[in-house]
Design an enzyme around this catalytic site. Structure first.
Site, PDB file in Angstrom:
ATOM      1  CE  LYS A  49      65.051   7.023  39.618  1.00  0.00           C
ATOM      2  NZ  LYS A  49      65.815   5.873  39.346  1.00  0.00           N
ATOM      3  CG  ASP A  51      79.428  25.034  37.722  1.00  0.00           C
ATOM      4  OD1 ASP A  51      80.270  24.122  37.710  1.00  0.00           O
ATOM      5  OD2 ASP A  51      79.204  25.760  36.735  1.00  0.00           O
ATOM      6  CG  HIS A  81      60.432   5.623  35.328  1.00  0.00           C
ATOM      7  ND1 HIS A  81      61.543   6.375  35.645  1.00  0.00           N
ATOM      8  CD2 HIS A  81      60.566   4.458  36.009  1.00  0.00           C
ATOM      9  CE1 HIS A  81      62.315   5.708  36.465  1.00  0.00           C
ATOM     10  NE2 HIS A  81      61.749   4.546  36.712  1.00  0.00           N
ATOM     11  CE  LYS A 101      60.425   6.432  39.711  1.00  0.00           C
ATOM     12  NZ  LYS A 101      59.545   5.331  39.372  1.00  0.00           N
TER      13      LYS A 101
END
EC number: 3.1.16.1
Length: 503
Positions: free
Chosen positions: A214, A219, A426, A428
């Site tokens: 993720k 740019d 969630h 990590k």
């Protein structure tokens, strides 16, 4: 909510117990281990490059009969980033970002990071030429899952933002897992219709896992990496943690190389190369991190990757990065992760894998490091995890100077039970007195040996000239301790409502 349904992160395909080849990655054992591989590669490239290219790609491609994906002529050389990113002066700035689910208040005055929804939109506002995104799946609208809820608006606004970028001729390039988990989502079709370039990567066929990364590269200068999926629930219903780095072309273009490993594997007939070509290699790793000031604070930083088969020469393996952070700790190791299993999770028969568990125990026993592990519990938790958590907790022996504490973090469901696969921490990440680690993987063997993920490893020192400056590891420690000391974090002997957590 149907208890038999599986959360997207738990639907990783079952794997056979396949040995992973010794790929040319940077490892914790030998900083020069890739030299022989490079020399061998140079000798072989002249004979094999044409064959390899023809085998990997057979002409321009489109993934569906509806021609959803633009045709492209693939090449070993990645797409050149537009603009003058290489000529930009680096003035790197790192910002921690997080999502706090609705109806999850913390005590007044608690430390916070920048809200993720706001941070993502601001990051896209900086885009002038290109946005490259590695993602597990896309589901940015409530209609994707048949939910009519106001909390989906931020995700829908994000999808509209991407469409606006495309209308301004800003390139949007997406590498995502195939087959998608969000089978009813039309997000990628909508973006492709506006000109986005999209490739689906059949990671199970290639590595036995999924594309679980993720991250964004904007740019060739700006970066996002963290736990959040391209899912509206990641903005309002799931607790997430990540980092955005601005104006850091050296790091951004290094992470771009990992993006390009996915991109080239998203072509028909693609196979994993035995040796990745040199232009995928990294010179920024655990043994040679990027060094320089981030907002004036002396900083070292690098990216790791998993699985080993997606680590070209010079890339530190994610598992080695995690172990290296633990080895460097002198006072404490704090870990926040959704799942913790010292086993495989997605093989037909679970296999014991104590690598990380042993490392935590060794740090506590051998060096007197204070270990804290904060693991998530929610409606879809596998209750077999708690035996492993209690085993680790039992290792603690304060009278002998061994300090190991384990808690579970529970996000109350409240009146949000209509939203499936939500209300969970969630995150990590790991933080020590020396280093911050922000990753995309849960902690079990499969995520490090088969599944595609990345980690950002950063260490900062407060300069004497800036006594008030706060290092990133100190900021992350404060966020961890906020969560740890909140009433959402519970000891292992507590009883909780089954609606919120399967114990």
């Amino acid at each position: 909510m149907d208890k038999k349904k599986e959360h997207p992160e738990m639907r990783i395909p079952l794997q056979t117990a396949v040995e992973v080849s010794d790929w040319p990655c940077s490892t914790s054992h030998d900083p020069h281990s890739g030299l022989g591989m490079v020399l061998g590669m140079l000798a072989v490239l002249g004979l094999s490059s044409v064959t390899l290219i023809l085998f990997l790609w057979q002409g321009a491609t489109s993934f569906t009969s509806h021609r959803m994906f633009p045709e492209e002529v693939p090449s070993w050389s990645w797409e050149t980033l537009k603009g003058d990113a290489e000529q930009q002066n680096n003035s790197c700035q790192l910002i921690l970002v997080e999502s706090i689910p609705e109806d999850l208040p913390f005590a007044a005055g608690s430390p916070t990071a920048q809200p993720l929804a706001q941070a993502w939109l601001q990051l896209l506002d900086t885009a002038r030429e290109s946005v490259h995104i590695a993602s597990y799946y896309w589901s940015l609208t409530g209609l994707d899952i048949g939910v009519n809820d106001s909390s989906s608006r931020q995700g829908e606004a994000l999808l509209q933002k991407f469409q606006q970028l495309l209308l301004r001729n800003i390139s949007v390039v997406v590498a995502t897992h195939s087959p998608t988990l969000a089978k009813t989502s039309t997000d990628l079709q909508v973006l492709a219709a506006h000109g986005a370039q999209i490739r689906q990567v059949p990671m199970k066929q290639l590595t036995g896992g999924v594309l679980h990364s993720k991250f964004w590269v904007v740019d060739g200068r700006h970066i996002y990496v963290g736990s959040a999926n391209m899912d509206w629930r990641s903005l309002t219903q799931v607790k997430e943690l990540g980092a955005i780095i601005y104006n850091c072309s050296n790091l951004a273009q290094d992470l771009e190389k990992t993006f390009q490993t996915y991109w080239v594997l998203g072509t028909p007939q693609a196979v994993l190369p035995k040796t990745w070509p040199r232009n995928f290699s990294s010179h920024i790793n655990r043994f040679h991190p990027l060094r320089g000031p981030f907002d004036g604070v002396p900083t070292t930083a690098y990216f790791s990757a998993s699985p080993p088969s997606l680590c070209p020469h010079g890339r530190t393996r994610d598992l080695d990065a995690v172990l290296g952070v633990m080895e460097g700790a002198r006072q404490f190791i704090y870990v926040s992760v959704m799942e913790y299993f010292p086993t495989t999770r997605f093989t037909h028969h679970a296999r014991y894998w104590p690598v990380l568990d042993n490392a935590l125990r060794a740090a506590a026993l051998n060096k007197g490091v204070h270990v804290r592990l904060l693991v998530s519990c929610w409606f879809n938790t596998d209750p077999t995890m708690f035996a492993y958590l209690r085993s680790l907790q039992a290792f603690s022996n304060p009278s002998a100077g061994i300090s190991v504490d384990v808690k579970v973090f529970i996000v109350p469901v409240g009146n949000h039970s209509n939203i499936p696969f939500s209300r969970v921490n969630h995150s990590k990440f790991m933080v020590t007195d020396k280093t911050a680690y922000v990753g995309t993987s849960n902690w079990s063997e499969d995520y490090f040996s088969h599944t595609a993920g990345v980690g950002l490893i950063v260490s900062q020192k407060t300069p004497r000239a800036q006594p008030g400056a706060t290092t990133v590891q100190e900021q992350l420690r404060q966020l961890f301790e906020r969560d740890w000391s909140s009433h959402y974090a519970m000891d292992l002997d507590r009883q909780v409502p089954s609606q919120d957590c399967v114990w």
